[in-house]
Design a protein around this motif. Structure first.
Motif, short mmCIF file in Angstrom:
data_model
loop_
_atom_site.label_atom_id
_atom_site.label_comp_id
_atom_site.label_asym_id
_atom_site.label_seq_id
_atom_site.Cartn_x
_atom_site.Cartn_y
_atom_site.Cartn_z
N LEU A 76 -5.39 11.21 -1.27
CA LEU A 76 -4.38 10.17 -1.44
C LEU A 76 -4.41 9.18 -0.28
CD1 LEU A 76 -1.44 12.36 -2.77
CD2 LEU A 76 -2.48 10.44 -4.00
N PHE A 77 -4.53 9.70 0.93
CA PHE A 77 -4.56 8.81 2.08
C PHE A 77 -5.80 7.92 2.05
CE2 PHE A 77 -5.85 7.80 6.43
CZ PHE A 77 -4.74 7.07 6.84
N ARG A 78 -6.91 8.48 1.64
CA ARG A 78 -8.13 7.67 1.54
C ARG A 78 -7.94 6.51 0.57
NH1 ARG A 78 -13.60 7.37 2.25
NH2 ARG A 78 -14.89 6.89 0.44
N ALA A 79 -7.26 6.78 -0.55
CA ALA A 79 -6.96 5.70 -1.49
C ALA A 79 -6.03 4.67 -0.85
CB ALA A 79 -6.35 6.27 -2.77
N GLY A 80 -4.98 5.16 -0.18
CA GLY A 80 -4.04 4.24 0.46
C GLY A 80 -4.70 3.39 1.52
N ALA A 81 -5.56 4.02 2.34
CA ALA A 81 -6.27 3.26 3.37
C ALA A 81 -7.21 2.24 2.73
CB ALA A 81 -7.05 4.22 4.27
N GLY A 82 -7.78 2.59 1.58
CA GLY A 82 -8.62 1.63 0.86
C GLY A 82 -7.83 0.45 0.38
N TRP A 83 -6.64 0.69 -0.17
CA TRP A 83 -5.78 -0.42 -0.60
C TRP A 83 -5.42 -1.31 0.58
CZ3 TRP A 83 -2.65 3.82 -3.45
CH2 TRP A 83 -3.24 4.07 -4.67
N TRP A 84 -5.12 -0.66 1.72
CA TRP A 84 -4.77 -1.44 2.90
C TRP A 84 -5.94 -2.30 3.35
CZ3 TRP A 84 -6.66 -2.01 7.79
CH2 TRP A 84 -5.86 -2.77 8.66
N ARG A 85 -7.14 -1.71 3.41
CA ARG A 85 -8.30 -2.49 3.87
C ARG A 85 -8.62 -3.62 2.91
NH1 ARG A 85 -12.75 1.52 6.81
NH2 ARG A 85 -11.45 1.93 8.65
N LEU A 86 -8.51 -3.36 1.62
CA LEU A 86 -8.82 -4.40 0.65
C LEU A 86 -7.77 -5.51 0.70
CD1 LEU A 86 -10.66 -5.42 -1.51
CD2 LEU A 86 -9.58 -3.86 -3.14
N GLY A 87 -6.49 -5.14 0.79
CA GLY A 87 -5.45 -6.16 0.91
C GLY A 87 -5.56 -6.92 2.22
N SER A 88 -5.84 -6.22 3.30
CA SER A 88 -5.99 -6.88 4.60
C SER A 88 -7.21 -7.78 4.62
CB SER A 88 -6.08 -5.84 5.72
OG SER A 88 -4.87 -5.11 5.83
N SER A 125 0.83 -1.21 0.00
CA SER A 125 0.00 0.00 0.00
C SER A 125 0.86 1.26 0.00
CB SER A 125 -0.92 0.00 1.22
OG SER A 125 -1.77 -1.13 1.22
N ALA A 126 1.95 1.23 0.77
CA ALA A 126 2.86 2.39 0.80
C ALA A 126 3.49 2.62 -0.56
CB ALA A 126 3.94 2.19 1.86
N ALA A 127 3.93 1.55 -1.21
CA ALA A 127 4.56 1.68 -2.53
C ALA A 127 3.55 2.19 -3.56
CB ALA A 127 5.15 0.34 -2.97
N MET A 128 2.33 1.69 -3.51
CA MET A 128 1.29 2.16 -4.43
C MET A 128 0.99 3.64 -4.20
SD MET A 128 -1.17 -1.18 -4.08
CE MET A 128 -2.55 -0.53 -5.02
N LEU A 129 0.97 4.04 -2.94
CA LEU A 129 0.68 5.45 -2.63
C LEU A 129 1.82 6.35 -3.10
CD1 LEU A 129 -1.42 7.25 -1.41
CD2 LEU A 129 -0.45 6.84 0.84
N LEU A 130 3.06 5.93 -2.87
CA LEU A 130 4.19 6.72 -3.35
C LEU A 130 4.17 6.83 -4.87
CD1 LEU A 130 7.01 5.34 -1.02
CD2 LEU A 130 6.10 7.67 -1.02
N ALA A 131 3.78 5.73 -5.54
CA ALA A 131 3.71 5.76 -7.00
C ALA A 131 2.62 6.69 -7.49
CB ALA A 131 3.47 4.35 -7.53
N ALA A 132 1.58 6.92 -6.67
CA ALA A 132 0.47 7.78 -7.06
C ALA A 132 0.76 9.26 -6.84
CB ALA A 132 -0.79 7.39 -6.28
N VAL A 133 1.81 9.58 -6.09
CA VAL A 133 2.17 10.97 -5.81
C VAL A 133 3.08 11.48 -6.92
CG1 VAL A 133 3.30 12.55 -4.20
CG2 VAL A 133 1.96 10.62 -3.33
N GLN A 134 2.71 12.59 -7.50
CA GLN A 134 3.50 13.17 -8.59
C GLN A 134 4.95 13.37 -8.16
OE1 GLN A 134 2.19 13.74 -11.60
NE2 GLN A 134 4.11 14.47 -12.49
N GLY A 135 5.89 12.80 -8.94
CA GLY A 135 7.31 12.99 -8.68
C GLY A 135 7.91 12.06 -7.65
N GLN A 136 7.12 11.11 -7.12
CA GLN A 136 7.63 10.21 -6.08
C GLN A 136 7.82 8.78 -6.59
OE1 GLN A 136 8.66 11.22 -3.13
NE2 GLN A 136 8.07 13.32 -3.61
N GLU A 137 7.79 8.60 -7.91
CA GLU A 137 7.94 7.25 -8.46
C GLU A 137 9.27 6.63 -8.07
OE1 GLU A 137 5.25 9.68 -11.07
OE2 GLU A 137 7.24 9.94 -10.19
N ALA A 138 10.32 7.44 -7.98
CA ALA A 138 11.63 6.91 -7.62
C ALA A 138 11.62 6.38 -6.18
CB ALA A 138 12.71 7.97 -7.78
N ARG A 139 10.91 7.06 -5.30
CA ARG A 139 10.82 6.58 -3.92
C ARG A 139 10.07 5.25 -3.86
NH1 ARG A 139 12.35 10.21 0.05
NH2 ARG A 139 12.44 12.41 -0.56
#
Length: 373
Positions: free
Chosen positions: A224-236, A124-138
């Motif tokens: 963005l956090f709402r999306a990340g929390a959604g990924w976490w809940r769905l994965g969990s 979920s953290a990696a997906m969220l970082l990838a969704a933030v403009q300019g943070q693909e490298a992170r």
């Protein structure tokens, strides 16, 4: 050099044809009204691969050996090498470009084997970082190996991400701190105790040795956090389905062999009815979780609300299945020598990571009424 199994896994999940059917539901919904949520052959191969990996790398003995820390470094290394963590991350950000449905198949295997590694939190953290403009490298850096970078699934309190799953082993935490979405990188923190052996720990989001990076602010940060929390809940939710499935299997195996009054307890109607009810609940939870993942991957805007429902139902089902497993074992189920108690502790801890269960259902109800009104 990557192992043959690693390369096989990446070939299975690395396809990027977004026009190809991602599950049979995509093919059959418009044909005679049929709904079929069975995975495609490629997805079945993915599930089988991760089942083999987790069965080998997360045995009951391995889980017990790292129970206090809640983190198995060797297992984490395998999950990174097989591409499990980046399975739903776009290829430009270092992932394999599959989908959340594929992540769920890996997560279900992780739940079935009580994996002591923050697969969903790191994904979920990696997906969220990838969704933030300019943070693909992170994002790519987070998938490259080393200690994990994890998502805190709840907003921070007073500048601290509280009881972050995987926080006891992570080098970085992505969290919503007030109106800011931040990446806080610093040394791991010691878990305060055994909380479902999830390596939970409080993580400060600034000050001292912590390097704080603001990823987004205001409404963008909250979205963005709402999306990340959604990924976490769905994965969990997928983890919880796998856990429920395995707890049920353990209960059934025990009922087939344990004898009372000269007969096997599996012949008692009370036991049969209990396990049959749990089996139906597990199947329902699996279908709900997979349909929600499919809706996400197909771009359905309602996937986030559906993820809340999937998580709440899967969490209740996992706790119910683990409790039934203990019930079938009788007094033995509460002893540390038996594995039954492991499933209940993990299920309850993961359920509470999502927040107050009653508050989640209340939120789901309120959202449903708003849409209906």
């Amino acid at each position: 050099m990557r192992s043959a199994e690693t390369l096989s896994t990446n070939r299975t999940v690395g396809y990027t044809d977004r026009n190809a059917p991602r599950c049979a539901l995509h093919e059959d919904r418009g044909r005679e009204g049929r709904v079929d949520l069975e995975p495609t052959p490629e997805q079945r191969d993915t599930a089988a691969t991760f089942e083999r990996v987790l069965a080998r790398e997360s045995s009951a003995e391995r889980v017990r050996a790292v129970e206090d820390a809640g983190f198995d470094p060797a297992l984490w290394k395998v999950l990174v090498e097989t591409g499990a963590v980046g399975i739903a991350v776009p290829e430009p950000a270092g992932g394999t470009g599959a989908g959340v449905l594929e992540l769920g198949l890996a997560a279900e295997a992780a739940g079935r084997h009580l994996a002591c590694a923050p697969l969903v939190e790191a994904a979920s953290a990696a997906m969220l970082l990838a969704a933030v403009q300019g943070q693909e490298a992170r994002s790519a850096q987070a998938l490259a190996g080393g200690p994990p970078v994890v998502l805190c699934p709840r907003p921070a309190a007073g500048g601290t991400a509280v009881l972050v799953p995987g926080g006891g082993a992570a080098r970085g935490v992505v969290a919503l701190d007030g109106g800011d979405l931040v990446l806080a990188q610093g040394p791991p923190a010691a878990p305060p105790g055994d909380l479902g052996f999830l390596a939970c720990a409080d993580r400060p989001l600034g000050g001292g040795p912590v390097e704080r990076t603001v990823l987004a602010r205001g409404e963008e940060a909250r979205d963005l956090f709402r999306a990340g929390a959604g990924w976490w809940r769905l994965g969990s939710a997928s983890v919880l389905v796998g856990l429920a499935d395995r707890a049920l299997a353990v209960a059934v195996d025990y009922a087939r062999t344990r004898e009372q009054f000269g007969v096997r307890i599996g012949t008692f109607q009370a036991v049969q009815h209990l396990l049959a009810d749990v089996a139906m609940a597990v199947d329902g939870a699996r279908l709900l979780v997979r349909e929600t993942a499919w809706r996400h991957d197909e771009g359905d805007a309602g996937w986030r609300d559906a993820a809340d429902i999937a998580f709440a139902h899967a969490a209740e089902t996992a706790v119910r299945s683990a409790e039934a497993c203990l019930h079938v074992h009788g007094g033995y189920g509460y002893t540390l020598e038996y594995d039954a108690q492991l499933y209940l502790r993990r299920a309850k801890a993961l359920q509470l990571q999502g927040g107050d269960p009653e508050a989640i259902w209340a939120s789901i109800g309120a959202a449903t009424l708003r849409r209906a009104g």
